[in-house]
Design an enzyme around this catalytic site. Structure first.
Site, PDB file in Angstrom:
ATOM      1  N   GLU A   1       0.720  -1.268  -0.056  1.00 43.45           N
ATOM      2  CA  GLU A   1      -0.044   0.084   0.039  1.00 43.45           C
ATOM      3  C   GLU A   1       1.003   1.151   0.036  1.00 43.45           C
ATOM      4  O   GLU A   1       1.535   1.473   1.113  1.00 43.45           O
ATOM      5  CB  GLU A   1      -0.982  -0.072   1.302  1.00 43.45           C
ATOM      6  CG  GLU A   1      -1.927  -1.233   1.041  1.00 43.45           C
ATOM      7  CD  GLU A   1      -2.876  -1.295   2.166  1.00 43.45           C
ATOM      8  OE1 GLU A   1      -2.626  -0.563   3.151  1.00 43.45           O
ATOM      9  OE2 GLU A   1      -3.362  -2.450   2.387  1.00 43.45           O
TER      10      GLU A   1
ATOM     11  N   ALA B   1      -6.139  -4.667  -0.724  1.00 44.76           N
ATOM     12  CA  ALA B   1      -6.739  -6.039  -0.775  1.00 44.76           C
ATOM     13  C   ALA B   1      -5.587  -7.008  -0.243  1.00 44.76           C
ATOM     14  O   ALA B   1      -4.982  -7.505  -1.084  1.00 44.76           O
ATOM     15  CB  ALA B   1      -7.265  -6.335  -2.289  1.00 44.76           C
ATOM     16  N   GLU B   2      -5.731  -6.898   1.160  1.00 43.94           N
ATOM     17  CA  GLU B   2      -4.508  -7.675   1.584  1.00 43.94           C
ATOM     18  C   GLU B   2      -4.556  -9.292   1.383  1.00 43.94           C
ATOM     19  O   GLU B   2      -3.438  -9.657   1.142  1.00 43.94           O
ATOM     20  CB  GLU B   2      -4.592  -7.708   3.323  1.00 43.94           C
ATOM     21  CG  GLU B   2      -4.205  -6.154   3.728  1.00 43.94           C
ATOM     22  CD  GLU B   2      -5.296  -5.249   3.409  1.00 43.94           C
ATOM     23  OE1 GLU B   2      -6.425  -5.515   3.055  1.00 43.94           O
ATOM     24  OE2 GLU B   2      -5.087  -3.927   3.754  1.00 43.94           O
TER      25      GLU B   2
ATOM     26  N   PHE C   1      -4.287  -4.702   9.521  1.00 42.95           N
ATOM     27  CA  PHE C   1      -4.656  -5.480   8.244  1.00 42.95           C
ATOM     28  C   PHE C   1      -4.297  -6.670   7.828  1.00 42.95           C
ATOM     29  O   PHE C   1      -4.816  -7.471   6.978  1.00 42.95           O
ATOM     30  CB  PHE C   1      -4.405  -4.474   7.211  1.00 42.95           C
ATOM     31  CG  PHE C   1      -4.696  -3.007   7.158  1.00 42.95           C
ATOM     32  CD1 PHE C   1      -5.654  -2.634   8.296  1.00 42.95           C
ATOM     33  CD2 PHE C   1      -4.087  -1.832   6.755  1.00 42.95           C
ATOM     34  CE1 PHE C   1      -6.007  -1.200   8.208  1.00 42.95           C
ATOM     35  CE2 PHE C   1      -4.412  -0.676   6.921  1.00 42.95           C
ATOM     36  CZ  PHE C   1      -5.344  -0.471   7.616  1.00 42.95           C
TER      37      PHE C   1
ATOM     38  N   HIS D   1      -7.002   0.287  14.677  1.00 48.57           N
ATOM     39  CA  HIS D   1      -5.552   0.402  13.947  1.00 48.57           C
ATOM     40  C   HIS D   1      -4.468   0.368  14.951  1.00 48.57           C
ATOM     41  O   HIS D   1      -3.396   0.838  14.670  1.00 48.57           O
ATOM     42  CB  HIS D   1      -5.645   1.806  13.257  1.00 48.57           C
ATOM     43  CG  HIS D   1      -6.387   2.117  11.818  1.00 48.57           C
ATOM     44  ND1 HIS D   1      -7.987   2.115  12.182  1.00 48.57           N
ATOM     45  CD2 HIS D   1      -6.269   1.879  10.472  1.00 48.57           C
ATOM     46  CE1 HIS D   1      -8.337   2.003  10.956  1.00 48.57           C
ATOM     47  NE2 HIS D   1      -7.527   1.993  10.160  1.00 48.57           N
TER      48      HIS D   1
END
Lengths: 45, 346
Positions: free
Chosen positions: B29, B66-67, B93, B136
């Site tokens: 990312e 889109a991990e 994530f 997070h």
């Protein structure tokens, strides 16, 4: 296609014959191939 | 030697790895824009990152958010000859890609009878204590310690971050690196030349004789401050050990230290239950119980989600004061308090 299927069937048959003719793996084999380097997970044990 | 921040050391290691081996690629990312400073020197998303200019987009590439696809792609690329470094950004994530981590990355070599290897490095950042709230802020490295086949790395200094990342890239197994964001700005003298730090070798950050403090990730500087404090205030000599890698874990160094000091504290930013501290405490109980002169204490985050409120979040994590209190307690051979039994702080 027919030839390919025959080749694959033979390969599978050979593998089954090899497997049936082979001894069961030793217990230590359960601990192989987890990592590429064979460090001890618990080096003190 | 060059004075370097932790995050700059990560970038330096990535550049070295990219220069050393053209099979090394980076994707994830915002890596092209170098948002966090590990893939070049540009400052904005509009600019091209230095890595993109230096190595090209075929080796440095943004991915969609889109991990599962990112991790799966990396596994496939690794099995077919590349050595990807995947930037997953926030550690939270990773949960999006659990099937790829647990069922594919960790198991493929075993299930192919050793005929494949998965040389991938997965980087992620633990953004705790920064008011990024529950989605997070996790420190999830312990749950990945329970997955055989993965290697777990938790650097706590700039020099370790650089050397451990180079070793991770060399590894033919999947490696997860968990970076503590509160450490990103921490500076240290770092060798600008290439070097590696082997996995499974702890770093004794401070020698001592009264108590062993095993400190993990962001707790290392806190433990060092606590050791200094108890030395000044009470004359207690605390040894501080940073394991650096949790899988493999250098339990020998820890046990040797506990056999000398007779006391053990483990401090980490993760949750208390089934944390790395629980595993280390169990190993010491198994192998050095006879050497213990006081109960083992853990200074961890409680089993609690992270609130957004800065005031509330600050209550959760280990501090130098909490670690110093634990050191004082075990060195006084005082009984474990009811507070400790509840798992609130200690």
């Amino acid at each position: 296609m027919v030839a390919m299927e025959a080749e694959i069937a033979k390969e599978v048959d050979d593998a089954v014959k090899f497997s049936n003719a082979s001894p069961y793996p030793e217990a230590k084999a359960a601990f192989e191939d987890l990592y590429t380097d064979a460090y001890e997970m618990e080096s003190v044990q | 030697m060059t004075m370097m921040t932790y995050i700059a050391a990560i970038g330096a290691a990535q550049r070295e790895a990219m220069l050393a081996d053209e099979r090394v690629i980076i994707f994830g990312e915002d890596v092209e824009a170098n948002v966090y400073g590990t893939t070049g020197g540009s400052k904005t998303r509009a600019e091209k990152g230095d890595f993109v200019e230096e190595f090209g987009r075929h080796r440095v590439r943004n991915t969609p958010i889109a991990e599962e696809a990112m991790v799966g792609t990396a596994i496939g690329a690794a099995m077919t000859g590349l050595r990807p470094i995947v930037d997953l950004s926030y550690s939270n994530f990773l949960y999006m890609a659990m099937d790829q981590f647990v069922n594919q990355a960790a198991k493929n070599r075993y299930m192919f009878g050793g005929q494949s290897s998965i040389p991938v490095v997965f980087r992620s950042a633990m953004f705790y204590s920064l008011n990024t709230a529950a989605h997070h802020s996790d420190r999830p490295y312990p749950m990945f310690m329970g997955v055989p086949g993965l290697k777990i790395v938790v650097p706590a200094s700039a020099s370790d971050a650089k050397g451990l990342l180079r070793t991770a890239v060399d590894s033919n197994d999947p490696v997860l690196i968990f970076e503590a964001v509160p450490l990103w700005g921490l500076k240290e003298e770092v060798d600008e030349n290439e070097y590696r730090i082997p996995f499974g070798v702890a770093r004794v950050r401070r020698e001592g004789s009264d108590v062993t403090v095993v400190a993990i990730s962001g707790c290392v500087p806190l433990a060092l401050a606590a050791a200094e404090q108890v030395s000044t205030d009470r004359g207690i000599s605390a040894e501080v050990i940073d394991p650096r890698t949790l899988v493999p874990l250098d339990i020998k160094t820890i046990i040797e230290s506990v056999r000398r000091t007779g006391r053990l504290i483990i401090t980490e930013p993760a949750h208390r239950t089934c944390g790395a501290g629980a595993e280390i405490a169990a190993l010491v109980a198994e192998h050095a119980f006879d050497a213990l002169r006081a109960p083992v204490l853990r200074v961890t985050a409680p089993d609690m989600q992270v609130p957004f409120s800065p005031v509330l979040e600050a209550e959760l994590y280990p501090t130098a004061e909490k670690i110093a209190a634990a050191i004082t307690r075990v060195c006084s051979n005082m009984p474990v308090s009811s507070e400790s039994a509840k798992g609130a702080v200690l």
